[in-house]
Design an enzyme around this catalytic site. Structure first.
Site, short mmCIF file in Angstrom:
data_model
loop_
_atom_site.label_atom_id
_atom_site.label_comp_id
_atom_site.label_asym_id
_atom_site.label_seq_id
_atom_site.Cartn_x
_atom_site.Cartn_y
_atom_site.Cartn_z
N GLU A 124 10.13 15.20 15.73
CA GLU A 124 10.47 15.13 14.31
C GLU A 124 9.63 16.17 13.56
O GLU A 124 8.40 16.10 13.59
CB GLU A 124 10.17 13.72 13.80
N GLU A 178 10.24 0.73 10.38
CA GLU A 178 11.24 1.78 10.14
C GLU A 178 10.51 3.09 10.38
O GLU A 178 9.67 3.50 9.59
CB GLU A 178 11.75 1.65 8.70
N LYS A 235 0.84 -1.21 0.00
CA LYS A 235 0.00 0.00 0.00
C LYS A 235 0.88 1.25 0.00
O LYS A 235 1.58 1.52 0.96
CB LYS A 235 -0.91 0.05 1.23
N CYS A 264 13.49 10.46 7.11
CA CYS A 264 13.45 9.95 8.48
C CYS A 264 14.80 10.07 9.17
O CYS A 264 14.88 10.27 10.37
CB CYS A 264 12.94 8.52 8.51
N GLY A 295 3.45 3.21 13.75
CA GLY A 295 4.27 2.02 14.00
C GLY A 295 3.89 1.37 15.33
O GLY A 295 3.78 0.15 15.46
#
Ligand code: NDP
Length: 475
Positions: free
Chosen positions: A386, A255, A181, A289, A238
């Protein structure tokens, strides 16, 4: 400074259909539900295409197609599977220009990056894992390592085709079949890849592509017919996936996010370090990332380095991503732009000093100028969270021990960079930094032979290299 004449790449090479279905069992099929969504060019807000929205029944159909293809694909000699992967790699090279333009249109990244970084790496991943397909018995996972079955793979929008390659190439090399996806905002290169699978005569059902949003991803990872889940995206999602898969037999690799430190010592070659800092945080608009979003600079050279950095930022060109002279493209979506703005405002409110070079922002599309914050404290949100945008937080340190302490003071652990002329210091630092990747006098370097992955809240499992095979084998 002199001006550059516009040098736009032609978009005539790409043929975008007005509407796309789902790619299941080697064919384009319509979803069961009526819902569709539009994918836009973030640089212009122009609608590029309408894309199907896969529901649970569609995901089920795709998983069943992958399960049906598994016995044939996994029983095929590795050397035969390799031929398909090599063929895919060659087709990607042949169609590289078209795919680069398509990626830039759908994602907003500069054509120079999609053409010179993303696409060569995509092809390299397929070539590399094609080479492993007939050598799995020698990979160090026992004499006869077996594939896992159906891999459900969910990828983000920052490197759409490259993340697809990181996921699909090792899975297929090991004999698994795949349902992937792509992200809601960047489905077009994954759909072009579906065509490439057909062009390569890949047996039906070995690769299936289902488009949709978070719900589609959730339906895929939770489907009982999926044997392995590979996810790249936010730590928040995640965590959700890890929770819902806990106690099941599914193998999982995650990840996730990062807040990497890029550490510059006083003995570093400063001009080179400036280029590394720019590449570390402004490459791909900071939608990376492993971006070097925290600059840690030794106090004795901080003033000189900042002056040189500001001068360099003044030369970055922001604008049309299809222009070959563009350094900074568009932010991928209005949502991401809002998040970058919110965190930057928090940085100012918490007392850090904000600076951007003079740069004109196009009237349409989603844009954010290259930005740096000085006077940043470790407790500030811009030092901890982040931002996933072109925003650099600058902190200083006095001793190597303090640099290690500050670099590791984060819930993440994906990457780090160290700039110094001393090899001994480099090794001293590398052994103390809690990060999956430590770059030495460089940043954001990727290679298919090299494992990549995180510690702590950056996830677990490795992608790339021999290590990347392990996630797709029953070992
Ligand atoms: P998400 O983690 O939400 O999305 C990543 C992928 O997971 C997308 O394909 C998304 O679909 C899908 N997804 C969303 N919810 C679920 C779910 N419950 N179950 C399964 N799959 C799901 O990241 P965002 O795109 O929303 O970005 C948010 C933040 O995540 C960024 O600001 C950045 O900080 C971080 N990020 C980190 C990345 C990395 O490489 N580590 C990459 C991208 C983002 P859809 O896109 O259709 O919603």
């Amino acid at each position: 400074m002199f001006e550059y004449a516009p040098a736009p790449e032609s978009r005539d090479i790409v043929d975008i259909r007005p509407s796309y279905g789902l790619f299941i069992n080697g064919e384009w099929v319509e979803p069961q539900g009526e819902e569709r969504h539009k994918t836009v060019n973030p640089a212009t807000e122009e609608v590029l295409a309408e894309v199907a929205w896969a529901g649970e029944a569609d995901v089920d159909r795709a998983v069943q197609a992958a399960a049906k293809a598994f016995p044939v694909w996994s029983a095929m000699p590795g050397a035969e599977r390799a031929k398909y992967l090599f063929r895919i790699a060659r087709i990607i090279q042949e169609r590289a220009r078209e795919l680069a333009v398509l990626e830039t249109l759908d994602n907003g990244k500069p054509i120079r990056e999609s053409r010179d970084v993303d696409l060569p790496l995509v092809a390299a991943h397929f070539f590399y894992y094609a080479g492993w397909a007939d050598k799995l018995s020698y990979a160090g996972f026992g004499p006869d390592p077996r594939p896992l079955g159906v891999a459900g793979q969910v990828i983000p929008w920052n490197f759409p085709l490259l993340m697809l390659a990181w996921k699909i190439a090792p899975a297929l090399a090991c004999g698994n079949t795949v349902v992937l996806k792509p992200a809601e905002t960047t489905p077009l290169t994954a759909l072009a890849f579906a065509e490439i699978c057909r062009q390569a005569d890949l047996p039906p059902g070995v690769v299936n592509i289902v488009t949709g949003a978070g719900g589609t991803g959730a339906a895929l990872v939770n489907h009982p017919g999926v044997d392995k889940v590979a996810f790249t995206g936010s730590t928040e999602v995640g965590r959700l996936i890890a929770r819902s898969l806990a106690g099941t037999r599914k193998k999982l690799t995650l990840e996730l996010g990062g807040k990497a430190a890029n550490i510059v010592f006083e003995d570093a070659p400063l001009d080179q370090a400036v280029e590394g800092i720019v590449n570390g945080i402004f490459f791909n608009q900071g939608h990376v990332c492993c971006a070097g979003s925290r600059l840690l600079v030794q106090e004795s050279v901080a003033a000189d380095l900042l002056e040189a950095l500001k001068r360099r930022l003044g030369t970055l060109r922001l604008g049309d991503p299809l222009d070959k002279n563009t350094d900074i493209g568009a932010i991928n979506s209005a949502e991401q732009l809002a998040k970058i703005r919110e965190l930057s405002e928090a940085g100012e409110a918490e007392g850090a000093e904000r600076w951007s070079p003079a740069c004109s922002i196009p009237d349409r599309g989603y844009w954010f100028p290259p930005t740096l914050f000085t006077g940043v404290a470790q407790s500030h949100r811009i030092a901890r969270e982040e931002i996933f945008g072109p925003v650099l937080s600058v902190l200083t340190f006095r001793t190597p021990a303090e640099a290690v302490e500050k670099a590791n003071n984060t819930p993440y652990g994906l990457s780090a960079g160290v700039w110094t002329e001393k090899g001994s210091r480099m090794l001293w630092m590398a052994s103390r930094l809690r990060a999956g990747v430590v770059w030495s006098n460089t940043f954001n370097r990727f290679d298919p032979t090299s494992p990549f992955g995180g510690y702590k809240e950056s996830g677990y499992g490795r992608e790339g290299g021999r290590h990347g095979l392990e996630a797709y084998l029953a070992v």
